[in-house]
Design a protein around this motif. Structure first.
Motif, short mmCIF file in Angstrom:
data_model
loop_
_atom_site.label_atom_id
_atom_site.label_comp_id
_atom_site.label_asym_id
_atom_site.label_seq_id
_atom_site.Cartn_x
_atom_site.Cartn_y
_atom_site.Cartn_z
N PHE A 204 2.14 5.30 -7.50
CA PHE A 204 1.04 5.39 -8.46
C PHE A 204 -0.06 6.38 -8.02
O PHE A 204 -1.07 6.49 -8.70
CB PHE A 204 0.42 4.01 -8.67
N ASN A 205 0.16 7.04 -6.87
CA ASN A 205 -0.80 8.03 -6.36
C ASN A 205 -2.20 7.43 -6.21
O ASN A 205 -3.21 8.09 -6.42
CB ASN A 205 -0.85 9.25 -7.29
N ASP A 206 -2.25 6.16 -5.86
CA ASP A 206 -3.52 5.45 -5.65
C ASP A 206 -3.86 5.49 -4.17
O ASP A 206 -3.19 4.86 -3.35
CB ASP A 206 -3.39 4.00 -6.14
N HIS A 207 -4.90 6.21 -3.81
CA HIS A 207 -5.23 6.45 -2.40
C HIS A 207 -6.31 5.51 -1.87
O HIS A 207 -6.68 5.63 -0.70
CB HIS A 207 -5.71 7.90 -2.23
N GLU A 208 -6.81 4.60 -2.69
CA GLU A 208 -7.93 3.77 -2.25
C GLU A 208 -7.47 2.34 -1.94
O GLU A 208 -6.54 1.82 -2.54
CB GLU A 208 -9.01 3.73 -3.34
N SER B 112 -0.55 5.22 5.71
CA SER B 112 -0.53 4.59 4.38
C SER B 112 -0.87 3.11 4.46
O SER B 112 -0.66 2.38 3.48
CB SER B 112 0.86 4.77 3.75
N LYS C 261 2.05 1.66 -3.56
CA LYS C 261 0.91 2.02 -4.40
C LYS C 261 0.55 3.48 -4.23
O LYS C 261 0.20 4.17 -5.21
CB LYS C 261 -0.29 1.13 -4.03
N LEU C 262 0.67 3.98 -3.01
CA LEU C 262 0.33 5.37 -2.74
C LEU C 262 1.37 6.32 -3.32
O LEU C 262 1.03 7.29 -4.02
CB LEU C 262 0.21 5.58 -1.22
N THR D 171 0.82 -1.21 0.00
CA THR D 171 0.00 0.00 0.00
C THR D 171 0.86 1.26 0.00
O THR D 171 0.47 2.28 -0.58
CB THR D 171 -0.94 0.02 1.22
#
Length: 278
Positions: A48-52, A138, A44-45, A41
């Motif tokens: 890829f700037n993926d916050h979900e 995170s 990923k954060l 996670t």
């Protein structure tokens, strides 16, 4: 890399196949488990700037993060017991801490972590979540998830506090008692040189205990008692809690433990020799 180096050194060197180093290898495994659980996670954060994150995936991550944290606490207690026997009753050390008892102790604290945490995700599944479900870190932690619930979560709070008391609380008290007994034994030794030598074998373990319990205490206090702490404080303490111990534990033990230091130095010298020869 640091924890993998320790595991490799203990696995390859037969002189390190002792209870102390077995517990140290378990500590390295739990550190690797913490990193492997939190890294997906975090990457990923930040990559890829993926916050979900899916709710069920979050619960799984939470479960394993707390399992490995509790395993660390149990391992540190086992290492304190190892140091107590080695210093207070060295003649019976091999009889008390043989391979069978070491494996039983390890299975005991692993089973404890797995069993006491089973109710946590089950009870969280019963909660209702409304809007603005933004985590403080995170990754997923138990107090952070239940804080976002818009339904009554007093039972979850009580469960979390109870689990901390019967695991980290009991372990810390027993570790403290072990060192009281160790200190009493060491002070009874006539030679100052022998007293220093005995205490020096405990330095790396004391550092590991402080590295685990101080960040844990800080995170617990912030989530449960300091409701209006700045978000940056929560973020920093969260990263310190999960990432600093796995980084510094190998450094502490490689510096303080002569056998591991010599093993790693020997391997490094051999690699340099082969490189020059080629």
């Amino acid at each position: 890399m640091g924890n993998s180096t320790i595991l490799t050194a203990i696995w390859m060197e037969e002189t390190l196949h002792e209870p102390m180093y077995f517990f140290l290898s378990m500590l390295a495994i739990s550190d690797l488990g913490l990193c492997a659980t939190t890294l997906p996670t975090i990457l990923k954060l930040f990559w890829f700037n993926d916050h979900e994150i899916d709710f069920d995936v979050c619960l799984v991550q939470m479960y394993f993060i707390h399992i490995f944290s509790m395993m660390e606490s149990g391992i540190l207690l086992s290492m304190a017991f190892d140091r107590y026997i080695a210093i207070s009753n060295p003649l019976r050390y091999t009889a008390i801490l043989n391979s069978t008892s070491t494996v039983k102790i390890s299975m005991g604290f692993v089973s404890r972590a797995i069993i006491v945490l089973i109710p946590a995700p089950v009870l969280i599944k019963q909660l209702k979540f409304c809007e603005a479900n933004v985590l403080s870190h995170s990754y997923c932690l138990h107090p952070d998830i239940i804080r976002l619930s818009c339904s009554d979560h007093h039972i979850n709070n009580f469960l979390g506090l109870t689990v901390i008391i019967i695991t980290f609380g009991v372990d810390s008290v027993l570790i403290l008692l072990s060192y009281v007994k160790i200190l009493t034994t060491v002070l009874g030794i006539a030679s100052q040189k022998e007293r220093v030598k005995a205490l020096n074998t405990c330095v790396s373990h004391i550092c590991a205990v402080l590295l685990v319990y101080i960040p844990l205490l800080g995170v617990s206090i912030i989530h449960r008692f300091v409701k209006h702490a700045p978000p940056m404080v929560q973020v920093i303490m969260g990263y310190v809690y999960l990432l600093v111990p796995p980084v510094l534990n190998p450094v502490v033990y490689c510096i303080q433990t002569h056998e591991i230091h010599m093993k790693n130095s020997h391997e490094f010298d051999c690699k340099i020799f082969k490189a020059r020869r080629n």
